[in-house]
Design a protein around this motif. Structure first.
Motif, mmCIF file in Angstrom:
data_model
loop_
_atom_site.group_PDB
_atom_site.id
_atom_site.type_symbol
_atom_site.label_atom_id
_atom_site.label_comp_id
_atom_site.label_asym_id
_atom_site.label_seq_id
_atom_site.Cartn_x
_atom_site.Cartn_y
_atom_site.Cartn_z
ATOM 1 N N ASP A 85 4.248 -11.665 -20.572
ATOM 2 C CA ASP A 85 2.902 -11.162 -20.294
ATOM 3 C C ASP A 85 2.536 -10.136 -21.364
ATOM 4 O O ASP A 85 3.071 -9.031 -21.395
ATOM 5 C CB ASP A 85 2.865 -10.525 -18.902
ATOM 6 N N VAL A 86 1.625 -10.507 -22.249
ATOM 7 C CA VAL A 86 1.305 -9.659 -23.395
ATOM 8 C C VAL A 86 0.762 -8.302 -22.966
ATOM 9 O O VAL A 86 1.060 -7.271 -23.595
ATOM 10 C CB VAL A 86 0.313 -10.370 -24.343
ATOM 11 N N GLU B 5 16.279 -14.843 -31.701
ATOM 12 C CA GLU B 5 16.034 -15.237 -33.087
ATOM 13 C C GLU B 5 15.828 -14.035 -34.009
ATOM 14 O O GLU B 5 16.302 -14.021 -35.148
ATOM 15 C CB GLU B 5 14.809 -16.149 -33.162
ATOM 16 N N LYS B 6 15.159 -12.990 -33.502
ATOM 17 C CA LYS B 6 14.705 -11.921 -34.383
ATOM 18 C C LYS B 6 15.436 -10.595 -34.234
ATOM 19 O O LYS B 6 15.357 -9.739 -35.119
ATOM 20 C CB LYS B 6 13.207 -11.679 -34.172
ATOM 21 N N ASP B 7 16.131 -10.375 -33.136
ATOM 22 C CA ASP B 7 16.735 -9.061 -32.897
ATOM 23 C C ASP B 7 17.889 -8.786 -33.851
ATOM 24 O O ASP B 7 18.640 -9.695 -34.230
ATOM 25 C CB ASP B 7 17.242 -8.973 -31.458
ATOM 26 N N ASP B 8 18.035 -7.523 -34.215
ATOM 27 C CA ASP B 8 19.156 -7.074 -35.044
ATOM 28 C C ASP B 8 20.232 -6.525 -34.113
ATOM 29 O O ASP B 8 20.099 -5.429 -33.583
ATOM 30 C CB ASP B 8 18.685 -5.982 -36.006
ATOM 31 N N PRO B 9 21.335 -7.252 -33.917
ATOM 32 C CA PRO B 9 22.361 -6.826 -32.959
ATOM 33 C C PRO B 9 23.131 -5.586 -33.382
ATOM 34 O O PRO B 9 23.826 -4.982 -32.565
ATOM 35 C CB PRO B 9 23.289 -8.046 -32.881
ATOM 36 N N ASP B 10 23.009 -5.204 -34.652
ATOM 37 C CA ASP B 10 23.765 -4.046 -35.138
ATOM 38 C C ASP B 10 23.072 -2.720 -34.833
ATOM 39 O O ASP B 10 23.673 -1.656 -34.990
ATOM 40 C CB ASP B 10 24.000 -4.158 -36.648
ATOM 41 N N ARG B 11 21.827 -2.775 -34.403
ATOM 42 C CA ARG B 11 21.098 -1.538 -34.127
ATOM 43 C C ARG B 11 21.233 -1.168 -32.657
ATOM 44 O O ARG B 11 20.983 -1.991 -31.775
ATOM 45 C CB ARG B 11 19.629 -1.683 -34.506
ATOM 46 N N PRO B 12 21.612 0.065 -32.371
ATOM 47 C CA PRO B 12 21.725 0.496 -30.975
ATOM 48 C C PRO B 12 20.356 0.675 -30.350
ATOM 49 O O PRO B 12 19.327 0.592 -31.022
ATOM 50 C CB PRO B 12 22.463 1.836 -31.085
ATOM 51 N N GLY B 13 20.340 0.929 -29.064
ATOM 52 C CA GLY B 13 19.085 1.147 -28.356
ATOM 53 C C GLY B 13 19.196 0.678 -26.929
ATOM 54 O O GLY B 13 20.200 0.912 -26.269
ATOM 55 N N CYS B 14 18.183 -0.029 -26.453
ATOM 56 C CA CYS B 14 18.245 -0.614 -25.119
ATOM 57 C C CYS B 14 17.277 -1.780 -25.048
ATOM 58 O O CYS B 14 16.475 -2.002 -25.971
ATOM 59 C CB CYS B 14 17.960 0.426 -24.036
ATOM 60 N N LEU B 15 17.363 -2.508 -23.938
ATOM 61 C CA LEU B 15 16.544 -3.695 -23.740
ATOM 62 C C LEU B 15 15.791 -3.570 -22.421
ATOM 63 O O LEU B 15 16.406 -3.413 -21.363
ATOM 64 C CB LEU B 15 17.449 -4.936 -23.734
ATOM 65 N N VAL B 16 14.459 -3.595 -22.496
ATOM 66 C CA VAL B 16 13.610 -3.592 -21.312
ATOM 67 C C VAL B 16 13.195 -5.043 -21.104
ATOM 68 O O VAL B 16 12.445 -5.602 -21.901
ATOM 69 C CB VAL B 16 12.384 -2.682 -21.489
ATOM 70 N N LEU B 17 13.707 -5.658 -20.043
ATOM 71 C CA LEU B 17 13.665 -7.112 -19.932
ATOM 72 C C LEU B 17 13.010 -7.595 -18.634
ATOM 73 O O LEU B 17 13.353 -7.123 -17.546
ATOM 74 C CB LEU B 17 15.107 -7.638 -20.010
ATOM 75 N N ASP B 18 12.103 -8.555 -18.778
ATOM 76 C CA ASP B 18 11.488 -9.194 -17.623
ATOM 77 C C ASP B 18 12.459 -10.228 -17.047
ATOM 78 O O ASP B 18 13.297 -10.776 -17.759
ATOM 79 C CB ASP B 18 10.186 -9.876 -18.054
ATOM 80 N N VAL C 63 9.790 0.683 -31.262
ATOM 81 C CA VAL C 63 9.792 -0.392 -30.265
ATOM 82 C C VAL C 63 9.508 -1.723 -30.933
ATOM 83 O O VAL C 63 8.621 -1.829 -31.788
ATOM 84 C CB VAL C 63 8.735 -0.131 -29.162
ATOM 85 N N GLN C 64 10.250 -2.731 -30.539
ATOM 86 C CA GLN C 64 9.991 -4.091 -31.004
ATOM 87 C C GLN C 64 9.694 -4.962 -29.793
ATOM 88 O O GLN C 64 10.430 -4.932 -28.801
ATOM 89 C CB GLN C 64 11.179 -4.658 -31.784
ATOM 90 N N GLU C 65 8.614 -5.721 -29.873
ATOM 91 C CA GLU C 65 8.181 -6.562 -28.758
ATOM 92 C C GLU C 65 8.563 -8.021 -28.999
ATOM 93 O O GLU C 65 8.482 -8.523 -30.119
ATOM 94 C CB GLU C 65 6.659 -6.461 -28.591
ATOM 95 N N PHE C 66 8.985 -8.673 -27.915
ATOM 96 C CA PHE C 66 9.342 -10.083 -27.979
ATOM 97 C C PHE C 66 8.654 -10.811 -26.829
ATOM 98 O O PHE C 66 8.681 -10.352 -25.689
ATOM 99 C CB PHE C 66 10.856 -10.267 -27.870
ATOM 100 N N GLU C 67 8.082 -11.984 -27.113
ATOM 101 C CA GLU C 67 7.339 -12.722 -26.097
ATOM 102 C C GLU C 67 8.222 -13.616 -25.244
ATOM 103 O O GLU C 67 7.768 -14.153 -24.228
ATOM 104 C CB GLU C 67 6.254 -13.562 -26.758
#
Length: 220
Positions: free
Chosen positions: A15-16, A44-57, A33-37
């Motif tokens: 949901d955009v 395909e696009k995420d960089d796994p080497d960068r720390p952070g977190c994932l806000v996921l539907d 912040v990086q957004e993914f649809e």
């Protein structure tokens, strides 16, 4: 500490409007912040080497949030996941938490709570990544030792003297001293206390999942 590893918050939602709203709230708090649809877009696009977190539907066309979580688990990714869902699905919540999700919250989440949760998750993940990196560096040092040096290292760390080590291993005391000299030179450590601390750090298991309690207000 957080800035040193250039963390990023990933927001995955089909949901955009929801995705942009969450990203806007997090950018206001200073996060990159990086957004993914979709889950596929993320993989395909995420960089796994960068720390952070994932806000996921949870519910998305194609791969669901739970399916993405399982893929990341198989990949041994440590990025903490904050699930946000528009559906009060208890079964999904239980499954997500059992698999190591940080939390499972019903949308829309209070902006202050979202910012607070993400702060805690990113800070935890940055600390985890730093600790894992340090442990890997120490393990490489440990791997540079010969098998005999590794054995003697642990005996010295326990307080054994060269004479006793020589008796236990059926080698000369001079040979023990030579091995001790070599291993302390390789590790850059001298005392038994330093060796004990070194071994503790490489042996100590690292907890790679983190759960938080988020006070979220339900909006029916």
């Amino acid at each position: 500490m957080t800035d040193t590893l250039n963390p990023i918050v990933r927001v995955v939602d089909d949901d955009v409007r929801v995705r942009e709203s969450e990203a806007f709230i997090l950018r206001l708090d200073g996060w990159m912040v990086q957004e993914f649809e979709s889950a596929a877009d993320f993989l395909e696009k995420d960089d796994p080497d960068r720390p952070g977190c994932l806000v996921l539907d949870i519910r998305m066309p194609g791969m669901s949030g739970l399916e993405l979580q399982e893929v990341l688990r198989r990949q041994k990714r440590t990025v903490p996941i904050l699930f946000l869902t528009g559906h009060g699905d208890i079964e999904s919540a239980v499954m997500a938490l059992k698999r190591g999700a940080a939390d499972f919250v019903r949308k829309p989440m209070n902006p202050d709570d979202l910012q607070s949760a993400v702060r805690r998750l990113v800070d935890w993940h940055v600390r985890l990544c730093l600790r894992m990196k340090k442990q890997q560096e120490l393990l490489r040092l440990h791997d540079s030792l010969t098998d005999k040096e590794k054995i003697i290292c642990r005996m010295v760390a326990r307080g054994a003297l060269s004479k006793q080590i020589a008796i236990d291993l059926s080698i000369s005391e001079q040979t023990v001293k030579t091995h001790r000299s070599n291993l302390t030179h390789k590790l850059g450590l001298r005392s038994a206390v330093e060796l004990a601390d070194f071994l503790r750090q490489i042996d100590e298991p690292i907890e790679t999942t983190f759960r938080i309690a988020v006070e979220a207000t339900d909006h029916d």
